[in-house]
Design a protein around this motif. Structure first.
Motif, PDB file in Angstrom:
ATOM      1  N   TYR A  19       1.066  -1.419  -0.184  1.00 17.96           N
ATOM      2  CA  TYR A  19      -0.128  -0.297  -0.325  1.00 17.96           C
ATOM      3  C   TYR A  19       0.982   1.303   0.019  1.00 17.96           C
ATOM      4  CZ  TYR A  19      -0.562   0.583   5.307  1.00 17.96           C
ATOM      5  OH  TYR A  19      -0.428   0.999   6.760  1.00 17.96           O
ATOM      6  N   GLN A  20       2.342   1.545   0.721  1.00 19.47           N
ATOM      7  CA  GLN A  20       2.236   2.075   0.390  1.00 19.47           C
ATOM      8  C   GLN A  20       3.130   2.846  -1.113  1.00 19.47           C
ATOM      9  OE1 GLN A  20       3.550   3.871   2.870  1.00 19.47           O
ATOM     10  NE2 GLN A  20       3.879   2.151   4.944  1.00 19.47           N
ATOM     11  N   LEU A  21       3.180   1.600  -1.910  1.00 17.73           N
ATOM     12  CA  LEU A  21       3.203   1.920  -3.501  1.00 17.73           C
ATOM     13  C   LEU A  21       1.863   2.534  -4.291  1.00 17.73           C
ATOM     14  CD1 LEU A  21       5.986  -0.646  -4.373  1.00 17.73           C
ATOM     15  CD2 LEU A  21       6.273   0.938  -4.647  1.00 17.73           C
ATOM     16  N   THR A  22       1.188   1.449  -3.611  1.00 18.85           N
ATOM     17  CA  THR A  22      -0.612   1.790  -4.105  1.00 18.85           C
ATOM     18  C   THR A  22      -0.625   3.315  -3.753  1.00 18.85           C
ATOM     19  OG1 THR A  22      -1.646   1.389  -2.626  1.00 18.85           O
ATOM     20  CG2 THR A  22      -1.602  -0.542  -4.066  1.00 18.85           C
ATOM     21  N   MET A  23      -0.315   4.510  -2.495  1.00 23.04           N
ATOM     22  CA  MET A  23      -0.571   5.833  -2.417  1.00 23.04           C
ATOM     23  C   MET A  23       0.942   6.455  -3.534  1.00 23.04           C
ATOM     24  SD  MET A  23      -1.365   5.729   1.535  1.00 23.04           S
ATOM     25  CE  MET A  23      -0.142   4.319   2.141  1.00 23.04           C
ATOM     26  N   TYR A  25       1.996   5.957  -5.375  1.00 22.87           N
ATOM     27  CA  TYR A  25       1.009   6.236  -7.022  1.00 22.87           C
ATOM     28  C   TYR A  25       0.315   7.233  -7.562  1.00 22.87           C
ATOM     29  CZ  TYR A  25      -0.841   4.720 -11.820  1.00 22.87           C
ATOM     30  OH  TYR A  25      -1.250   4.573 -12.827  1.00 22.87           O
ATOM     31  N   GLY A  26      -0.594   6.914  -5.598  1.00 21.82           N
ATOM     32  CA  GLY A  26      -1.998   7.843  -5.609  1.00 21.82           C
ATOM     33  C   GLY A  26      -0.900   9.336  -6.004  1.00 21.82           C
ATOM     34  N   TYR A  27      -0.189   9.684  -4.879  1.00 22.29           N
ATOM     35  CA  TYR A  27       0.485  11.068  -4.527  1.00 22.29           C
ATOM     36  C   TYR A  27       1.093  11.083  -6.033  1.00 22.29           C
ATOM     37  CZ  TYR A  27       0.624   9.729   0.275  1.00 22.29           C
ATOM     38  OH  TYR A  27       0.238   9.997   1.650  1.00 22.29           O
ATOM     39  N   LYS A  29       0.002  10.980  -9.180  1.00 24.97           N
ATOM     40  CA  LYS A  29      -1.634  10.618 -10.041  1.00 24.97           C
ATOM     41  C   LYS A  29      -2.056  11.777  -9.601  1.00 24.97           C
ATOM     42  CE  LYS A  29      -3.518   7.970 -12.323  1.00 24.97           C
ATOM     43  NZ  LYS A  29      -4.234   7.764 -13.524  1.00 24.97           N
ATOM     44  N   SER A  30      -2.001  12.322  -8.031  1.00 21.31           N
ATOM     45  CA  SER A  30      -3.031  13.665  -7.635  1.00 21.31           C
ATOM     46  C   SER A  30      -1.653  14.657  -8.312  1.00 21.31           C
ATOM     47  CB  SER A  30      -2.988  13.538  -6.511  1.00 21.31           C
ATOM     48  OG  SER A  30      -3.720  12.129  -5.977  1.00 21.31           O
ATOM     49  N   LYS A  32       0.372  14.642  -5.821  1.00 21.88           N
ATOM     50  CA  LYS A  32       0.998  15.036  -4.112  1.00 21.88           C
ATOM     51  C   LYS A  32       2.821  14.843  -4.092  1.00 21.88           C
ATOM     52  CE  LYS A  32      -2.562  14.700  -1.159  1.00 21.88           C
ATOM     53  NZ  LYS A  32      -2.026  16.529  -0.879  1.00 21.88           N
ATOM     54  N   PHE A  90       0.521  -0.209 -12.249  1.00 19.17           N
ATOM     55  CA  PHE A  90       1.492   1.066 -12.021  1.00 19.17           C
ATOM     56  C   PHE A  90       1.589   1.330 -14.251  1.00 19.17           C
ATOM     57  CE2 PHE A  90       2.858  -1.140  -8.366  1.00 19.17           C
ATOM     58  CZ  PHE A  90       2.129  -0.237  -7.672  1.00 19.17           C
TER      59      PHE A  90
END
Lengths: 497, 497
Positions: A19-23, A25-27, A29-30, A32, A90
């Motif tokens: 989940y550190q990697l999914t987050m 990726y999310g950061y 993408k956003s 952030k 990803f």
């Protein structure tokens, strides 16, 4: 020394929760990913119902961060990850971003061997949100375990009242590094040596050990086995006397001890690894004294921990050296420290730091918002209180009020005049560059001993220890309260009955 | 796959207790280094008061043995070791001997995923005494830990009654390899996935995970955070709903779930990580059902183990997927398996095998002498009893008597006709050459499931399980008794009152 590099080939960047990697990726993408954030690593409760905890693991943390990068194999693995519908997890441009990533965080931390308490930030990471996030799991893994074991070793050493404690837990440790890191932390916490030869080689810890029951059994008789051992190691003979019959074993050991003395050598003593340690150690003492060996030692082992050692001390067992394994290296009665790593502030687009709080139905799970520092007040070399405060605050005041983070009725006024102040969080990395000079392991061990000596012995009592005062500086306490109330009211269904 | 080589640079030959090296030196000095010996690795008590134990770690053992050698750095370290008087600990010609050492042992072992019981040899090493001895500590380290965790994972999986269990213990695991090996063993024991990305890469285990509280806190609102996550991962959205207020969290999750559905995507569900899991999972279920999401899942985590999962099942909590960390990967309630490795026979100069026994005041510490094999009797696919016997014995008999190694009043007659027999110790190495083809981890997991299915569910009960019959074949029992009496009389002061 490069610990993780010495131990592990390639990169450890994937040693993290998915989940550190999914987050991450999310950061990314956003938009952030590069937003600046502050995360704190801290625990909420001492392990073992201890009155103190001894920080350890920083050397591994430094090494991990210095070598932090995604190598080609890591990137290839991430690129191939698929969602359930077969689409890639990803985007390739995110993988390219990871490839270029360079460690840019600033880290402040308490030094290894520092006595710490619940809620005190042990490691504070400031930097791009994505990097802070990726560090969460490995930093917790390292600090949680080594701190746990260093604390256990200190407790066991207190119980041994100055007698040498040898750590020999490798065979029951949790995995290869579970053993190596435990040997290292045990030495820091107070052990005199380890049986783990690789730990000796990697970390420069003294190694010790003699022989096992199999040595005895491989010979036709115990006496023959002792003699053969004395031939090989005339200077460091500790004879394990309980393979067949402890009393016969002690007799045989004494016989070989006399034989050595004739050759101008002195044996070290006997080891007892089973049965009634209080009873047999006293018999061994008596027999060795009578035979003219008042300096021969009794080494004892067999599932020892601080409580059993205390009991043997109370029973006046004649034990001089303690061998401790399983109960130490696995921290048997509490095999995990529950340290967490929480976001406490984030920089807004406007460039100001916004403190952040996670609310919880479990009050102890509410973190402390903001960007902190910790000061330890002491008087005549004795620590009197720790204060967590916003690092924007000035310490140059006559008086402080500290408030317990869980129970607000517990507060203390600190008259700062006449007290010494030591700031606990030291700069380790500045924007990715190491600025801290890591002391060697013997200095770390000495630092631990010095730190422990600053605290009253009531704190080191094994059961029902004294509680040392640690609190939030008044304005930090207020900030936290304000934020919690704000978040709880914010759309807070549970507060509406 | 070369696990330890992939993980660790250089040799692991020094990953051993120092006394293995001093004994090695002693054997070498006494001319006994190459004498053939048999050692057995076994445990004496199931962990967790379990009715069964699940063997794991063989792949690491194979890898360790295949790569066993002393490299230049190891030898230099040993050469520089000094006694207290400054003289070298080891002679240079012994170091030269170690340098030339090639792994020559034969190893038989139970396959990974085999259900095992106290006293059964899990690994049997036959070969030069010095090599058998040097392997003791690393083999124990590997097998003890991985077996412990595989067993814990199986218990947790039973408690979850077929629901998927995700392992995410990395942050609280005991060191780096304490985490990696735990992820591997957890998968073998029954877990569906791990959060540890490196374990996924190294071992081919499915990885899973979504997001943490920090994800939510880094956004201005929870709803915004969920939306941003749904943008990044439209196919695998599990929303963590307890950052601020669980009920508001579920509402926000449902809102984003509806938004996803409009785009033709279905979210996975919600995760609850604190508070009353029974209460909130049922509320989440109700709210999601009412909102038209009967297939959305509830994931629960927060210090779960087999007992808490059982309690939540009894309370009819609406939990579909279980996230288990600390309590699994540290085997929290018993963080070490006490397996030992004992000399059981040695070849005399005359070339005959001499069985060996270690006597102890603690009866459970008396080992089983001789060179063994184990057979599992079963009927219609259900295991009925295990028998440890001298491998010189013939199994082609109608009837066997097995005797409990601790309590001789517990004995059973086995009418072998109509029973299937499976010999448990399989050849792994023959005189240093690998002869076993290691199955991949998915096959190992399947083997574990097949093995567990052979045993009655009463054995898998978490508390007070059924005790499966395991005994020594009559003549082996007799041999052991004879040897023990012989050793106890031999110069046995303690037997003279």
């Amino acid at each position: 020394m490069k610990i993780t590099k010495d131990l592990y080939q390639g990169s450890l960047a994937l040693l993290t929760d998915f989940y550190q990697l999914t987050m991450a990726y999310g950061y990314w993408k956003s938009g952030k990913a590069e937003q600046e954030a502050v995360f704190n690593l801290f625990f909420r409760k001492h392990p073992f119902q201890s009155g103190f905890t001894l920080a350890a693991g920083l050397e591994y943390v430094i090494d991990f961060c210095k070598n932090f990068h995604f190598d080609e194999e890591d990137l290839a693995f991430l690129l191939e990850m698929k969602n359930s519908d077969g689409s890639p997890t990803f985007e390739p441009s995110f993988i390219a971003y990871l490839k270029e990533m360079e460690f840019k965080c600033s880290i402040e931390a308490v030094e290894e061997g520092t006595v710490v308490f619940p809620h005190i930030p042990m490691v504070k990471v400031t930097g791009p949100l994505i990097q802070c996030q990726l560090l969460e799991t490995p930093l917790l893994n390292i600090v949680n375990f080594q701190t746990l074991i260093a604390t256990k070793a200190a407790r066991i050493s207190f119980a041994a009242q100055g007698d040498p404690v040898m750590e020999f837990g490798l065979r029951r440790a949790q995995g290869i590094d579970g053993a190596l890191a435990a040997s290292r932390a045990s030495y820091i916490g107070g052990c005199a040596s380890t049986s783990n030869v690789l730990a000796g080689k990697l970390f420069g810890i003294p190694v010790s050990g003699t022989h096992a029951h199999s040595w005895i059994m491989s010979f036709d008789s115990e006496l023959e086995a002792f003699k053969a051992y004395a031939d090989a190691f005339p200077d460091k003979c500790v004879f394990l006397v309980d393979t067949y019959d402890t009393i016969s074993g002690i007799k045989n050991a004494i016989e070989v001890g006399k034989f050595l003395r004739e050759k101008g050598k002195e044996w070290v003593g006997v080891r007892i690894d089973s049965g009634d340690l209080a009873y047999y150690s006293n018999i061994a003492r008596e027999m060795m004294d009578e035979a003219g060996f008042p300096d021969a030692k009794v080494v004892a082992s067999n599932d020892l921990d601080e409580h059993i050692i205390t009991s043997l001390k109370i029973q006046e067992a004649s034990i001089d050296i303690w061998g401790v394994g399983t109960k130490l290296v696995t921290a048997f009665d509490q095999p995990a420290l529950g340290a967490v790593y929480k976001l406490s502030a984030i920089k807004t687009k406007e460039g100001t730091w916004e403190p952040k709080v996670k609310v919880s139905q479990q009050s102890i799970k509410i973190n402390i918002p903001g960007n902190h520092q910790v000061v330890r007040f002491s008087k005549n070399g004795k620590a009197v209180a720790d204060m967590i405060y916003l690092n924007s605050q000035n310490l140059d005041r006559d008086e402080f009020i500290i408030i317990d983070p869980i129970d607000p009725t517990k507060r203390k006024k600190i008259k700062a005049k006449g007290l010494d102040q030591e700031v606990l969080l030291k700069p380790i990395f500045e924007k990715g560059k190491k600025v801290y000079s890591m002391p060697d392991i013997h200095q770390v061990k000495a630092n631990a001993a010095r730190n422990l000596s600053q605290f009253d012995k009531a704190l080191k009592r094994l059961v029902n220890p004294h509680i040392y005062p640690v609190g939030l500086e008044e304005s930090l306490y207020q900030l936290r309260n304000d934020l919690v109330f704000k978040m709880k009211n914010y759309d807070g269904e549970e507060n509406n009955i």
